[in-house]
Scaffold this motif. Structure first.
Motif, mmCIF file in Angstrom:
data_model
loop_
_atom_site.group_PDB
_atom_site.id
_atom_site.type_symbol
_atom_site.label_atom_id
_atom_site.label_comp_id
_atom_site.label_asym_id
_atom_site.label_seq_id
_atom_site.Cartn_x
_atom_site.Cartn_y
_atom_site.Cartn_z
ATOM 1 N N GLN A 158 0.144 11.988 73.126
ATOM 2 C CA GLN A 158 0.802 11.367 74.274
ATOM 3 C C GLN A 158 2.198 10.881 73.874
ATOM 4 O O GLN A 158 2.482 9.673 73.862
ATOM 5 C CB GLN A 158 -0.035 10.224 74.844
ATOM 6 N N PRO A 159 3.098 11.803 73.537
ATOM 7 C CA PRO A 159 4.407 11.424 72.987
ATOM 8 C C PRO A 159 5.290 10.712 73.998
ATOM 9 O O PRO A 159 5.269 11.006 75.198
ATOM 10 C CB PRO A 159 5.006 12.766 72.579
ATOM 11 N N GLY A 160 6.076 9.759 73.483
ATOM 12 C CA GLY A 160 7.010 8.995 74.301
ATOM 13 C C GLY A 160 8.436 9.282 73.901
ATOM 14 O O GLY A 160 8.936 10.391 74.047
ATOM 15 N N GLY A 161 9.127 8.259 73.362
ATOM 16 C CA GLY A 161 10.531 8.385 73.012
ATOM 17 C C GLY A 161 10.798 9.495 72.013
ATOM 18 O O GLY A 161 9.950 9.808 71.161
ATOM 19 N N ILE A 162 12.006 10.088 72.096
ATOM 20 C CA ILE A 162 12.342 11.241 71.267
ATOM 21 C C ILE A 162 13.800 11.186 70.836
ATOM 22 O O ILE A 162 14.652 10.635 71.546
ATOM 23 C CB ILE A 162 12.040 12.558 72.031
#
Length: 332
Positions: A158-162
């Protein structure tokens, strides 16, 4: 007389080099604003760039070379591309927004120095995506590449900031970060097999289960978590450390390319609306990661996305201005 006007423009261009614009989004307000910063200090209040036409602007990213602002709007299910210009001490739109990526619920975006666009999706895709610069220039729909897929990569959760430097892509996980990696580093190129995917992923930290914003400087990486803590770790690896626990709900962060990192704090919900939203700054080029004092730059309700626009460089502006001056001399 005209020569003096040009010389004044040259001098103005020289001093404008110390000017940058902090761009920030408010999803609740559907607004994107800017704050002019000179010599590291704000020179006024936040002013709107876009205050209509967006539903829920979350993550922001700047392509400085193309003068384009990318905006993730998950409610509209699009990533927008908005041309801008810096003129007369302010930022403004320089054209009509267009759709860079359609049919996406992305909340976070990033751009590398080559103009490639990156974004994360939590559900349903649970993956890291990339759109190459050439595809963006040609407005090719459906040209996104799936860099890292949570279906086969344990480091995608569940990736967020990049963030990306063109060589690596860094993202924060919003689920099971202490197990799978709070922040993970992967290749910024497409990989094809599950074995290669996992082999090329490196957890940078496992201190938080839920991570939001991620940003990098030349040597350091910073991220915010669900406990209101801003963390830091060296990009080469090692133990992470708490930078600040004084914010309410920190989200995006952005580096100014020099020595300052900015953090968006959404504030708290009190049943009436958002309170305490603001943008803060701290020195981000420390050799050893440790606690830093947060300096408030501006109050900004429901602050989420952050990006930096640099007004120009002396190296770029002076030669061009010199040519103009010489032409004026010859003309006169």
């Amino acid at each position: 007389m005209r020569l003096w006007v040009v010389l004044a423009a040259v001098i103005a261009a020289y001093f404008e080099d110390d000017v940058s614009y902090l761009v920030m989004s408010s999803p609740e307000r559907g607004r994107i604003s800017f704050l002019r910063i000179e010599g590291g200090n704000p020179t006024g209040e936040a002013e709107p760039i876009v205050d209509a036409g967006l539903q829920s602007p979350f993550g922001l990213a700047i392509d400085q070379g193309k003068s384009v602002l990318y905006v993730a709007d998950p409610q509209a299910e699009k990533i927008f591309s908005i041309p801008f210009r810096a003129t007369r001490g302010r930022l403004e739109m320089a054209g009509t927004p267009s759709v860079a990526v359609a049919n996406t619920v992305a909340r976070w975006v990033a751009v590398d120095h080559l103009g490639n666009l990156y974004y994360t999706e939590e559900n349903p895709n649970n993956a890291i995506f990339k759109v190459q610069s050439a595809a963006l220039d040609r407005h090719l729909r459906g040209s996104q590449l799936k860099l890292h897929d949570g279906a086969v990569a344990s480091g995608v959760s569940q990736p967020g900031g990049i963030n990306s430097d063109g060589f690596y892509v860094y993202w924060g996980n919003k689920d099971s970060g202490k197990e799978r990696g709070s922040v993970v580093r992967g290749n910024a190129r497409q990989v094809n097999t599950a074995v290669e995917v996992d082999r090329n992923l490196a957890p940078m930290s496992k201190s938080s289960d839920t991570v939001y914003g991620v940003c990098t400087t030349a040597d350091n990486l910073f991220y915010s978590d669900s406990d209101g803590v801003v963390w830091g770790v060296k990009k080469t690896g090692g133990r992470d450390a708490e930078v600040s626990g004084d914010l309410l709900r920190p989200r995006s962060c952005a580096w100014d390319g020099d020595g300052t990192v900015y953090v968006a704090d959404m504030g708290v919900e009190n049943g009436v609306g958002q309170k305490g939203g603001a943008i803060y700054a701290f020195p981000g080029s420390m050799r050893s990661i440790g606690p830093q004092r947060m300096t408030k730059m501006v109050d900004f309700e429901n602050a989420f996305g952050l990006a930096l626009v640099h007004a120009g460089s002396v190296i770029a502006t002076l030669p061009a201005a010199f040519v103009v001056v010489m032409a004026m001399l010859i003309y006169n």
